[in-house]
Design a protein around this motif. Structure first.
Motif, mmCIF file in Angstrom:
data_model
loop_
_atom_site.group_PDB
_atom_site.id
_atom_site.type_symbol
_atom_site.label_atom_id
_atom_site.label_comp_id
_atom_site.label_asym_id
_atom_site.label_seq_id
_atom_site.Cartn_x
_atom_site.Cartn_y
_atom_site.Cartn_z
ATOM 1 N N THR A 1 0.840 -1.212 0.000
ATOM 2 C CA THR A 1 0.000 0.000 0.000
ATOM 3 C C THR A 1 0.868 1.252 0.000
ATOM 4 O O THR A 1 0.592 2.222 -0.728
ATOM 5 N N GLN A 2 1.948 1.221 0.797
ATOM 6 C CA GLN A 2 2.845 2.381 0.850
ATOM 7 C C GLN A 2 3.510 2.608 -0.502
ATOM 8 O O GLN A 2 3.642 3.740 -0.985
ATOM 9 N N MET A 3 3.895 1.493 -1.133
ATOM 10 C CA MET A 3 4.565 1.543 -2.408
ATOM 11 C C MET A 3 3.718 2.234 -3.481
ATOM 12 O O MET A 3 4.198 3.024 -4.287
ATOM 13 N N THR A 4 2.422 1.930 -3.460
ATOM 14 C CA THR A 4 1.500 2.491 -4.452
ATOM 15 C C THR A 4 1.454 4.017 -4.373
ATOM 16 O O THR A 4 1.300 4.694 -5.385
ATOM 17 N N ARG A 5 1.636 4.544 -3.158
ATOM 18 C CA ARG A 5 1.553 5.999 -2.981
ATOM 19 C C ARG A 5 2.654 6.718 -3.765
ATOM 20 O O ARG A 5 2.430 7.786 -4.333
ATOM 21 N N PHE A 6 3.855 6.152 -3.770
ATOM 22 C CA PHE A 6 4.968 6.775 -4.495
ATOM 23 C C PHE A 6 4.620 6.930 -5.979
ATOM 24 O O PHE A 6 4.946 7.926 -6.605
ATOM 25 N N ARG A 7 3.961 5.909 -6.498
ATOM 26 C CA ARG A 7 3.700 5.885 -7.943
ATOM 27 C C ARG A 7 2.588 6.841 -8.359
ATOM 28 O O ARG A 7 2.275 6.942 -9.546
ATOM 29 N N GLY A 8 1.996 7.537 -7.378
ATOM 30 C CA GLY A 8 0.967 8.540 -7.697
ATOM 31 C C GLY A 8 1.533 9.946 -7.822
ATOM 32 O O GLY A 8 0.842 10.872 -8.245
ATOM 33 N N LEU A 9 2.804 10.137 -7.466
ATOM 34 C CA LEU A 9 3.422 11.462 -7.651
ATOM 35 C C LEU A 9 3.610 11.725 -9.141
ATOM 36 O O LEU A 9 3.675 10.796 -9.936
ATOM 37 N N LEU A 10 3.729 12.992 -9.523
ATOM 38 C CA LEU A 10 3.783 13.338 -10.949
ATOM 39 C C LEU A 10 5.109 13.978 -11.367
ATOM 40 O O LEU A 10 5.632 14.848 -10.664
ATOM 41 N N PHE A 11 5.620 13.542 -12.518
ATOM 42 C CA PHE A 11 6.762 14.193 -13.168
ATOM 43 C C PHE A 11 6.345 15.602 -13.630
ATOM 44 O O PHE A 11 7.185 16.474 -13.834
ATOM 45 N N THR A 12 5.043 15.760 -13.875
ATOM 46 C CA THR A 12 4.513 16.944 -14.556
ATOM 47 C C THR A 12 3.981 17.991 -13.576
ATOM 48 O O THR A 12 3.601 17.666 -12.450
ATOM 49 N N GLY A 13 3.949 19.233 -14.027
ATOM 50 C CA GLY A 13 3.429 20.327 -13.220
ATOM 51 C C GLY A 13 1.916 20.415 -13.320
ATOM 52 O O GLY A 13 1.297 19.770 -14.174
ATOM 53 N N GLU A 14 1.331 21.237 -12.448
ATOM 54 C CA GLU A 14 -0.116 21.442 -12.477
ATOM 55 C C GLU A 14 -0.520 22.032 -13.828
ATOM 56 O O GLU A 14 0.182 22.883 -14.364
ATOM 57 N N GLY A 15 -1.618 21.541 -14.400
ATOM 58 C CA GLY A 15 -2.075 22.055 -15.689
ATOM 59 C C GLY A 15 -1.502 21.297 -16.883
ATOM 60 O O GLY A 15 -1.975 21.443 -17.995
ATOM 61 N N GLU A 16 -0.458 20.481 -16.671
ATOM 62 C CA GLU A 16 0.072 19.636 -17.759
ATOM 63 C C GLU A 16 -0.639 18.287 -17.729
ATOM 64 O O GLU A 16 -1.180 17.905 -16.689
ATOM 65 N N ALA A 17 -0.610 17.557 -18.858
ATOM 66 C CA ALA A 17 -1.183 16.206 -18.884
ATOM 67 C C ALA A 17 -0.412 15.350 -17.873
ATOM 68 O O ALA A 17 0.811 15.246 -17.967
#
Ligand code: SG4
Ligand code: ZN
Length: 259
Positions: free
Chosen positions: A219-235
């Motif tokens: 469950t903890q691992m899944t949280r990391f994979r929800g962060l984004l390379f992209t900025g707000e407003g980008e795909a």
């Protein structure tokens, strides 16, 4: 390189050399560690980590990873002994991870990849600042810790709880009172001379890779994979596979603090 460096097909690790020729240099990181090929050094002192939780300042998504930053204007959070000489101050810690559990670490052990790798970045106080130290052969010391899937990690939970505020690139928030020593496993370590694993790939890092992994729950691992390379407003594009694969050893010696 048309784009800034990253981990995608068009700007990933095998493209970095065009803007950063040192990518092919003599002491690049990470490496594949062959424990049988490491030389036991009976003179190696145990590593001494002393971290002051009140130095912890903020957590930030920099678009390549996220990092927790520390105040580094005094010697209250330091790394000493082990393979290094002098006093190194903690600057930040960050992680590298995969899209799935069979990859993600930068260092590998006899070809085995771990799903995550934690890096605690320190700079040598014989130089005036992190920035100056970062280009010197003995300027930085990074402690690498592997993470494996298992029980939930209570220390890590506090970090994960801050993720809602730093999902997109460029976001940062206060993060206080955290002792990264709670993330440290046993004291068996391997060390070698290497580099930063991201551009500018400076050959300034004494790498200290700990043999024992720490655990993280699915469950903890899944949280990391929800962060984004992209900025707000980008795909939105999730931060996964933000690791560089192992580089040629080129005759370097790996030392071990254990037989
Ligand atoms: C990650 O991208 C960190 O977020 C970077 O931190 C770090 O750069 C970079 O990895 C390379 O560090 O231990 N993997 S590594 O060799 O510490 C630096 C920042 O951008 C210079 C501050
Ligand atoms: Zn790193």
């Amino acid at each position: 390189m048309a784009h800034a460096w990253g981990y995608a097909a068009n700007n990933g690790p095998d493209k970095w050399v065009s803007n950063f020729p040192v990518a092919d240099g003599p002491r690049q990181s990470p490496i594949d560690i062959l424990p049988g090929g490491a030389s036991y050094d009976s003179g190696l002192k145990p590593l001494r980590l002393k971290y002051d939780p009140s130095n912890c300042l903020e957590i930030l998504n920099n678009g390549h990873s996220f990092q927790v930053t520390f105040a580094d204007d005094s010697d209250s959070s330091t790394l000493k002994e082990g393979p290094i000489s002098g006093v190194y101050r903690l600057k930040q810690f960050h992680f590298h991870w995969g899209a799935c559990d069979d990859k993600g670490s930068e260092h590998t052990v006899a070809g085995t990849k771990f799903p995550f790798e934690l890096h605690l970045v320190h700079w040598n106080t014989k130089y005036p600042s992190f920035g100056e130290a970062a280009s010197k052969p003995d300027g930085l010391a990074v402690v690498g810790v592997f993470l494996k899937i298992g029980d939930a990690n209570p220390s890590l939970q506090k970090v994960l709880d801050a993720f809602n505020n730093i999902r997109a690139k460029g976001k940062q928030t206060f993060f206080a009172d955290f002792d990264p020593k709670t993330l440290r496993p046993g004291c068996l370590d391997l060390d070698y001379d290497g580099s930063l694993t991201t551009p500018p790939l400076l050959e300034s890092v004494s790498w200290i890779v700990l043999k024992e992994p720490i655990s993280v729950s699915p469950t903890q691992m899944t949280r990391f994979r929800g962060l984004l390379f992209t900025g707000e407003g980008e795909a939105p594009c999730c931060i996964v596979d933000n690791y560089r694969p192992p580089q040629p050893l080129k005759g370097r010696q790996v030392r071990a603090s254990f037989k």
